[in-house]
Design a protein around this motif. Structure first.
Motif, PDB file in Angstrom:
ATOM      1  N   SER A 188       0.834  -1.207   0.000  1.00  0.00           N
ATOM      2  CA  SER A 188       0.000   0.000   0.000  1.00  0.00           C
ATOM      3  C   SER A 188       0.863   1.249   0.000  1.00  0.00           C
ATOM      4  O   SER A 188       0.570   2.242  -0.692  1.00  0.00           O
ATOM      5  CB  SER A 188      -0.927   0.010   1.219  1.00  0.00           C
ATOM      6  OG  SER A 188      -1.795  -1.108   1.166  1.00  0.00           O
ATOM      7  N   ASN A 189       1.989   1.218   0.693  1.00  0.00           N
ATOM      8  CA  ASN A 189       2.884   2.386   0.707  1.00  0.00           C
ATOM      9  C   ASN A 189       3.529   2.602  -0.653  1.00  0.00           C
ATOM     10  O   ASN A 189       3.658   3.750  -1.117  1.00  0.00           O
ATOM     11  CB  ASN A 189       3.976   2.190   1.765  1.00  0.00           C
ATOM     12  CG  ASN A 189       3.382   2.250   3.180  1.00  0.00           C
ATOM     13  OD1 ASN A 189       2.369   2.907   3.405  1.00  0.00           O
ATOM     14  ND2 ASN A 189       4.015   1.567   4.118  1.00  0.00           N
ATOM     15  N   HIS A 190       3.915   1.502  -1.332  1.00  0.00           N
ATOM     16  CA  HIS A 190       4.512   1.658  -2.668  1.00  0.00           C
ATOM     17  C   HIS A 190       3.511   2.226  -3.675  1.00  0.00           C
ATOM     18  O   HIS A 190       3.845   3.070  -4.507  1.00  0.00           O
ATOM     19  CB  HIS A 190       5.028   0.294  -3.166  1.00  0.00           C
ATOM     20  CG  HIS A 190       6.298  -0.136  -2.450  1.00  0.00           C
ATOM     21  ND1 HIS A 190       7.503   0.540  -2.536  1.00  0.00           N
ATOM     22  CD2 HIS A 190       6.551  -1.204  -1.629  1.00  0.00           C
ATOM     23  CE1 HIS A 190       8.432  -0.070  -1.830  1.00  0.00           C
ATOM     24  NE2 HIS A 190       7.864  -1.139  -1.255  1.00  0.00           N
ATOM     25  N   VAL A 191       2.278   1.767  -3.578  1.00  0.00           N
ATOM     26  CA  VAL A 191       1.249   2.289  -4.484  1.00  0.00           C
ATOM     27  C   VAL A 191       1.000   3.760  -4.232  1.00  0.00           C
ATOM     28  O   VAL A 191       0.854   4.562  -5.158  1.00  0.00           O
ATOM     29  CB  VAL A 191      -0.049   1.480  -4.319  1.00  0.00           C
ATOM     30  CG1 VAL A 191      -1.181   2.125  -5.108  1.00  0.00           C
ATOM     31  CG2 VAL A 191       0.154   0.055  -4.805  1.00  0.00           C
ATOM     32  N   LEU A 192       0.994   4.146  -2.975  1.00  0.00           N
ATOM     33  CA  LEU A 192       0.763   5.545  -2.630  1.00  0.00           C
ATOM     34  C   LEU A 192       1.912   6.417  -3.119  1.00  0.00           C
ATOM     35  O   LEU A 192       1.703   7.491  -3.703  1.00  0.00           O
ATOM     36  CB  LEU A 192       0.615   5.679  -1.109  1.00  0.00           C
ATOM     37  CG  LEU A 192       0.361   7.099  -0.582  1.00  0.00           C
ATOM     38  CD1 LEU A 192      -0.924   7.665  -1.168  1.00  0.00           C
ATOM     39  CD2 LEU A 192       0.305   7.096   0.957  1.00  0.00           C
ATOM     40  N   VAL A 193       3.136   5.910  -2.932  1.00  0.00           N
ATOM     41  CA  VAL A 193       4.297   6.689  -3.376  1.00  0.00           C
ATOM     42  C   VAL A 193       4.300   6.823  -4.903  1.00  0.00           C
ATOM     43  O   VAL A 193       4.564   7.879  -5.463  1.00  0.00           O
ATOM     44  CB  VAL A 193       5.599   6.024  -2.881  1.00  0.00           C
ATOM     45  CG1 VAL A 193       6.820   6.703  -3.513  1.00  0.00           C
ATOM     46  CG2 VAL A 193       5.697   6.122  -1.361  1.00  0.00           C
ATOM     47  N   GLY A 194       3.989   5.703  -5.567  1.00  0.00           N
ATOM     48  CA  GLY A 194       3.942   5.742  -7.038  1.00  0.00           C
ATOM     49  C   GLY A 194       2.861   6.681  -7.543  1.00  0.00           C
ATOM     50  O   GLY A 194       3.057   7.407  -8.532  1.00  0.00           O
ATOM     51  N   SER A 195       1.734   6.687  -6.882  1.00  0.00           N
ATOM     52  CA  SER A 195       0.658   7.572  -7.305  1.00  0.00           C
ATOM     53  C   SER A 195       1.049   9.028  -7.130  1.00  0.00           C
ATOM     54  O   SER A 195       0.795   9.880  -8.010  1.00  0.00           O
ATOM     55  CB  SER A 195      -0.603   7.259  -6.497  1.00  0.00           C
ATOM     56  OG  SER A 195      -1.009   5.928  -6.716  1.00  0.00           O
ATOM     57  N   VAL A 196       1.688   9.317  -5.978  1.00  0.00           N
ATOM     58  CA  VAL A 196       2.120  10.700  -5.748  1.00  0.00           C
ATOM     59  C   VAL A 196       3.138  11.137  -6.791  1.00  0.00           C
ATOM     60  O   VAL A 196       3.100  12.249  -7.312  1.00  0.00           O
ATOM     61  CB  VAL A 196       2.683  10.827  -4.314  1.00  0.00           C
ATOM     62  CG1 VAL A 196       3.329  12.211  -4.130  1.00  0.00           C
ATOM     63  CG2 VAL A 196       1.604  10.635  -3.292  1.00  0.00           C
ATOM     64  N   VAL A 197       4.068  10.208  -7.115  1.00  0.00           N
ATOM     65  CA  VAL A 197       5.095  10.545  -8.121  1.00  0.00           C
ATOM     66  C   VAL A 197       4.458  10.799  -9.485  1.00  0.00           C
ATOM     67  O   VAL A 197       4.809  11.737 -10.208  1.00  0.00           O
ATOM     68  CB  VAL A 197       6.139   9.413  -8.191  1.00  0.00           C
ATOM     69  CG1 VAL A 197       7.089   9.647  -9.359  1.00  0.00           C
ATOM     70  CG2 VAL A 197       6.925   9.345  -6.875  1.00  0.00           C
ATOM     71  N   LEU A 198       3.522   9.942  -9.869  1.00  0.00           N
ATOM     72  CA  LEU A 198       2.835  10.127 -11.160  1.00  0.00           C
ATOM     73  C   LEU A 198       2.077  11.450 -11.196  1.00  0.00           C
ATOM     74  O   LEU A 198       2.056  12.147 -12.219  1.00  0.00           O
ATOM     75  CB  LEU A 198       1.886   8.962 -11.426  1.00  0.00           C
ATOM     76  CG  LEU A 198       2.558   7.606 -11.716  1.00  0.00           C
ATOM     77  CD1 LEU A 198       1.497   6.515 -11.830  1.00  0.00           C
ATOM     78  CD2 LEU A 198       3.366   7.680 -12.994  1.00  0.00           C
ATOM     79  N   ILE A 199       1.439  11.779 -10.091  1.00  0.00           N
ATOM     80  CA  ILE A 199       0.706  13.049 -10.037  1.00  0.00           C
ATOM     81  C   ILE A 199       1.665  14.228 -10.172  1.00  0.00           C
ATOM     82  O   ILE A 199       1.401  15.207 -10.910  1.00  0.00           O
ATOM     83  CB  ILE A 199      -0.101  13.139  -8.720  1.00  0.00           C
ATOM     84  CG1 ILE A 199      -1.234  12.106  -8.751  1.00  0.00           C
ATOM     85  CG2 ILE A 199      -0.661  14.547  -8.536  1.00  0.00           C
ATOM     86  CD1 ILE A 199      -1.958  11.959  -7.421  1.00  0.00           C
ATOM     87  N   LEU A 200       2.811  14.136  -9.484  1.00  0.00           N
ATOM     88  CA  LEU A 200       3.791  15.221  -9.589  1.00  0.00           C
ATOM     89  C   LEU A 200       4.336  15.355 -11.018  1.00  0.00           C
ATOM     90  O   LEU A 200       4.531  16.463 -11.522  1.00  0.00           O
ATOM     91  CB  LEU A 200       4.930  14.984  -8.598  1.00  0.00           C
ATOM     92  CG  LEU A 200       4.574  15.130  -7.111  1.00  0.00           C
ATOM     93  CD1 LEU A 200       5.760  14.747  -6.220  1.00  0.00           C
ATOM     94  CD2 LEU A 200       4.126  16.561  -6.810  1.00  0.00           C
ATOM     95  N   ILE A 201       4.593  14.199 -11.647  1.00  0.00           N
ATOM     96  CA  ILE A 201       5.095  14.237 -13.033  1.00  0.00           C
ATOM     97  C   ILE A 201       4.061  14.861 -13.964  1.00  0.00           C
ATOM     98  O   ILE A 201       4.380  15.671 -14.849  1.00  0.00           O
ATOM     99  CB  ILE A 201       5.472  12.820 -13.494  1.00  0.00           C
ATOM    100  CG1 ILE A 201       6.714  12.333 -12.712  1.00  0.00           C
ATOM    101  CG2 ILE A 201       5.744  12.789 -14.987  1.00  0.00           C
ATOM    102  CD1 ILE A 201       7.060  10.872 -12.999  1.00  0.00           C
ATOM    103  N   ALA A 202       2.783  14.496 -13.772  1.00  0.00           N
ATOM    104  CA  ALA A 202       1.729  15.048 -14.616  1.00  0.00           C
ATOM    105  C   ALA A 202       1.609  16.547 -14.400  1.00  0.00           C
ATOM    106  O   ALA A 202       1.439  17.332 -15.369  1.00  0.00           O
ATOM    107  CB  ALA A 202       0.407  14.356 -14.310  1.00  0.00           C
ATOM    108  N   VAL A 203       1.683  16.978 -13.139  1.00  0.00           N
ATOM    109  CA  VAL A 203       1.602  18.422 -12.866  1.00  0.00           C
ATOM    110  C   VAL A 203       2.780  19.151 -13.492  1.00  0.00           C
ATOM    111  O   VAL A 203       2.635  20.251 -14.068  1.00  0.00           O
ATOM    112  CB  VAL A 203       1.544  18.635 -11.339  1.00  0.00           C
ATOM    113  CG1 VAL A 203       1.685  20.127 -11.012  1.00  0.00           C
ATOM    114  CG2 VAL A 203       0.239  18.110 -10.755  1.00  0.00           C
ATOM    115  N   MET A 204       3.983  18.542 -13.393  1.00  0.00           N
ATOM    116  CA  MET A 204       5.164  19.169 -13.980  1.00  0.00           C
ATOM    117  C   MET A 204       5.026  19.280 -15.510  1.00  0.00           C
ATOM    118  O   MET A 204       5.378  20.299 -16.104  1.00  0.00           O
ATOM    119  CB  MET A 204       6.406  18.355 -13.624  1.00  0.00           C
ATOM    120  CG  MET A 204       7.716  18.963 -14.115  1.00  0.00           C
ATOM    121  SD  MET A 204       8.074  20.593 -13.386  1.00  0.00           S
ATOM    122  CE  MET A 204       8.418  20.116 -11.678  1.00  0.00           C
TER     123      MET A 204
END
Length: 320
Positions: free
Chosen positions: A5-21
């Motif tokens: 669950s922590n890896h999925v959360l971290v991956g989701s946050v990273v993807l969101i940051l990449i999309a925002v960037m």
């Protein structure tokens, strides 16, 4: 389970940051692109050396880049769309040229803007006349090096034609003719050099003749002046007196004509009446003169008695 669950959360946050960037970068790019101005240039020449992304210079200063190169319905023109910064002074009078180089890379050079001129924009009325593709148009002109490179084929062709004609002129036959002409010229110059003293003497004589002609002309001028003075001082007064004499004679003739006109009736009467009487008188005088002559002769021969008496008969003597 918690670790996954922590890896999925971290991956989701990273993807969101990449999309925002990525969205931020796209927005920045659009914002930067929206601050530029686009123009079309229609070149009536080859655009060899230009490419999408090639630099656009304004008076030698980098100001933008080429956005698009495309053909037009008229095959004589090539449309080049450029993008320049908003602070670039694209004014009425600005022209575009292709600045070529021997390395093969070309750029577009903008210049000719005049201070105080209005900017180049699409007109509100009938915009398609000046802006057929929705953006303002910058007039094009041929650059120095570009025009030279474009005219290079024609120049080479003319040089080739000139070379062929020179070869024809310098053929063996013409070379022989030129050699003969040079030889004749050499002989002529030699002959002139040999006749140099004679030519110098002739020139000297010509100079003397010209000088004498000048003196003769001067003397003729002096003679003409003297003749003019004589005419003015002597002949013209005499001519004036002659004119007065002729006028006086004419006046006398007019007076004589008047006298004759007045005497004409008397002359006619004299010729008709007096002349016959004078003729008869002359006849009588002539007869009287003859009679007197006869009397004088008789007086001479016989004296006064011969006139008064009968003439004496001669004495008669009888013959023995």
């Amino acid at each position: 389970m918690e670790t996954r669950s922590n890896h999925v959360l971290v991956g989701s946050v990273v993807l969101i940051l990449i999309a925002v960037m990525a969205l931020f970068l796209v927005w920045i790019a659009r914002w930067g692109a929206g601050s530029d101005k686009e123009y079309d240039i229609f070149f009536k020449q080859s655009v060899d050396g230009l490419a999408k992304g090639s630099a656009v210079l304004f008076s030698g200063v980098p100001s933008g880049q080429i956005k698009e190169i495309a053909l037009t319905p008229d095959p004589q023109f090539v449309r080049v769309r450029i993008s320049v910064g908003r602070d670039t002074p694209i004014l009425v009078g600005t022209t575009a040229t292709i600045q070529g180089s021997f390395t093969g890379t070309s750029t577009i050079q903008l210049d000719g803007a005049q201070k105080g001129a209005p900017p180049i924009v699409c007109p509100e009325q009938n915009p398609l006349a000046d802006c057929p593709n929705g953006v303002p148009t910058i007039p094009a002109k041929q650059g120095g090096l570009g025009a030279l490179l474009n005219s290079a084929p024609k120049l080479l062709e003319r040089i080739s034609t000139l070379t062929e004609r020179l070869n024809e002129v310098l053929s063996d036959k013409n070379k022989a003719s030129i050699t003969g002409i040079l030889a004749n010229t050499d002989r002529l110059t030699g002959a002139l050099a040999d006749r140099g003293p004679e030519i110098a003497a002739t020139l000297a004589e010509t100079r003397v003749a010209v000088q004498q002609a000048g003196e003769a002309a001067k003397q003729i001028g002096t003679l003409a002046s003297s003749t003019n003075s004589m005419i003015n001082e002597d002949i013209r007064p005499q001519t004036k007196h002659l004119g007065e004499t002729i006028a006086s004679a004419k006046k006398s003739m007019d007076t004589l004509s008047e006298v004759l006109e007045q005497a004409k009736p008397g002359v006619q009467s004299f010729s008709k009446q007096t002349l016959p009487e004078v003729g008869a008188l002359v006849h009588d005088l002539r007869e009287m003169s003859q009679a007197l002559t006869g009397v004088a002769e008789r007086l001479d021969r016989g004296g006064a008695g011969s006139v008064l008496g009968q003439p004496r008969l001669p004495d008669y003597k009888a013959s023995k």
